[in-house]
Design a protein around this motif. Structure first.
Motif, PDB file in Angstrom:
ATOM      1  N   UNK A   8      53.736  48.087  52.244  1.00  0.00           N
ATOM      2  CA  UNK A   8      53.494  46.945  51.374  1.00  0.00           C
ATOM      3  C   UNK A   8      52.741  45.829  52.072  1.00  0.00           C
ATOM      4  N   UNK A   9      51.858  45.165  51.357  1.00  0.00           N
ATOM      5  CA  UNK A   9      51.102  44.036  51.904  1.00  0.00           C
ATOM      6  C   UNK A   9      51.318  42.799  51.041  1.00  0.00           C
ATOM      7  N   UNK A  10      51.109  41.635  51.644  1.00  0.00           N
ATOM      8  CA  UNK A  10      51.218  40.387  50.896  1.00  0.00           C
ATOM      9  C   UNK A  10      50.157  40.317  49.801  1.00  0.00           C
ATOM     10  N   UNK A  11      49.012  40.922  50.067  1.00  0.00           N
ATOM     11  CA  UNK A  11      47.945  40.919  49.063  1.00  0.00           C
ATOM     12  C   UNK A  11      48.378  41.666  47.802  1.00  0.00           C
ATOM     13  N   UNK A  12      49.140  42.745  47.984  1.00  0.00           N
ATOM     14  CA  UNK A  12      49.562  43.551  46.844  1.00  0.00           C
ATOM     15  C   UNK A  12      50.829  43.043  46.187  1.00  0.00           C
ATOM     16  N   UNK A  13      51.799  42.602  47.012  1.00  0.00           N
ATOM     17  CA  UNK A  13      53.113  42.248  46.480  1.00  0.00           C
ATOM     18  C   UNK A  13      53.420  40.758  46.541  1.00  0.00           C
ATOM     19  N   UNK A  14      52.594  39.979  47.232  1.00  0.00           N
ATOM     20  CA  UNK A  14      52.900  38.568  47.448  1.00  0.00           C
ATOM     21  C   UNK A  14      53.644  38.381  48.751  1.00  0.00           C
ATOM     22  N   UNK A  15      53.557  37.192  49.319  1.00  0.00           N
ATOM     23  CA  UNK A  15      54.148  36.919  50.628  1.00  0.00           C
ATOM     24  C   UNK A  15      55.641  37.212  50.655  1.00  0.00           C
ATOM     25  N   UNK A  16      56.350  36.794  49.621  1.00  0.00           N
ATOM     26  CA  UNK A  16      57.806  36.893  49.621  1.00  0.00           C
ATOM     27  C   UNK A  16      58.285  38.320  49.402  1.00  0.00           C
ATOM     28  N   UNK A  17      57.516  39.123  48.659  1.00  0.00           N
ATOM     29  CA  UNK A  17      58.036  40.412  48.194  1.00  0.00           C
ATOM     30  C   UNK A  17      57.360  41.618  48.833  1.00  0.00           C
ATOM     31  N   UNK A  18      56.726  41.443  49.970  1.00  0.00           N
ATOM     32  CA  UNK A  18      56.015  42.545  50.600  1.00  0.00           C
ATOM     33  C   UNK A  18      56.855  43.325  51.609  1.00  0.00           C
TER      34      UNK A  18
END
Length: 295
Positions: free
Chosen positions: A135-145
């Protein structure tokens, strides 16, 4: 209430025990020598039999009737995936559920919901399972990666390898930051403490943290930092006034990225007294809930 993830026998979050007859003081610091961590943990985190009446009553009740569910990739357990095992735990759970995880790599994005307390992830110390997810912050967002999100109280993991535990930085044209802690008030008892970690990767522009909000608290102690770390170390996030309100600290770190020369104004080299609250058992109030992992 906090949670603890004990990974590859390294302590990656701060623990706490109470000042009872059976436990050491909250100020007992994590040792500088990583090879001493197991001994330190065993000395400071005593079993339930020695601490009845001193931990949270809800936890004591939950520990009275533990149950085990087995996860095996080969289908020989109760479940083949961790997600299915988590889904089997009822909302409002009131008993300790030990998720016994067999060897192998489990490529899953996992979340322990807030309404599912008293969960233990347990692997074998001689053949530890690996949890991973790209998972990446770009795909899931900073909080949910994250690979594993643990929102529930009384969560514990032991003898588990979680990939992203060793921080491996990937360069980005917009800047790379390992942390962005969102504390905004002195009344908030939140923060990040990285103890006995390794920071590496590619490039040379990574910051240890940025001041996303006005009063973040982030500490790296006994950590090896590669040249991937920017000499500045820390960023005020284009808010120079936050240089005076953040707590960005380092303590006895080593490696080319740990050189204090050139550090930003917001960063500090901490004294033993200043770092003590962040590398002692008091940081996550574990005397109320932390117990040794089951055998």
């Amino acid at each position: 209430m906090g949670c603890i993830v004990a990974i590859e026998l390294f302590i990656t979050a701060i623990l706490l025990v109470s000042t009872t007859t059976f436990s050491s003081a909250d100020t007992s610091p994590i040792p500088a020598d990583a090879s001493s961590l197991n001994t330190w943990f065993q000395h400071n985190v005593k079993p339930l039999a020695d601490r009845k009446g001193t931990i949270d009553p809800a936890l004591e009740a939950a520990e009275a009737k533990p149950r085990t569910i087995k996860v095996r990739k080969d289908g020989s357990g109760d479940f083949k995936t961790l997600k299915d095992a988590i889904n089997s735990i009822p909302t409002g759970n009131k008993e300790r559920v030990i998720v016994d995880i067999g060897p192998g790599e489990y490529v899953e994005k996992l979340k322990i919901e807030r309404e599912k307390p008293f969960v233990t992830f347990l692997g074998s110390p001689s053949n530890m399972p690996t949890l991973s997810f790209g998972g990446t912050a770009r795909e899931y967002g900073t909080v949910y990666s994250a690979t594993l999100e643990a929102e529930a109280d009384y969560f514990v993991a032991a003898n588990i390898i979680i990939k992203g535990t060793e921080i491996d930085v990937i360069p980005d044209e917009g800047g790379t930051f390992i942390t962005a802690q969102a504390r905004n008030s002195e009344s908030e008892d939140t923060g990040f403490s990285f103890v006995h970690c390794k920071v590496d990767g590619t490039g040379s522009g990574t910051h240890l943290g940025r001041a996303w909000m006005s009063r973040p608290r982030v500490v790296f102690a006994y950590t090896t930092m590669g040249s991937v770390v920017n000499p500045e170390g820390w960023s005020n996030n284009f808010h120079p006034e936050r240089d005076q309100t953040v707590l960005f600290g380092e303590y006895k770190c080593e490696g080319p990225g740990a050189d204090p020369k050139g550090r930003a104004r917001s960063g500090r080299q901490l004294t033993p007294g200043q770092v003590a609250p962040f590398i002692s058992l008091g940081f996550i109030e574990a005397s109320k809930w932390l117990l040794p992992p089951p055998n």
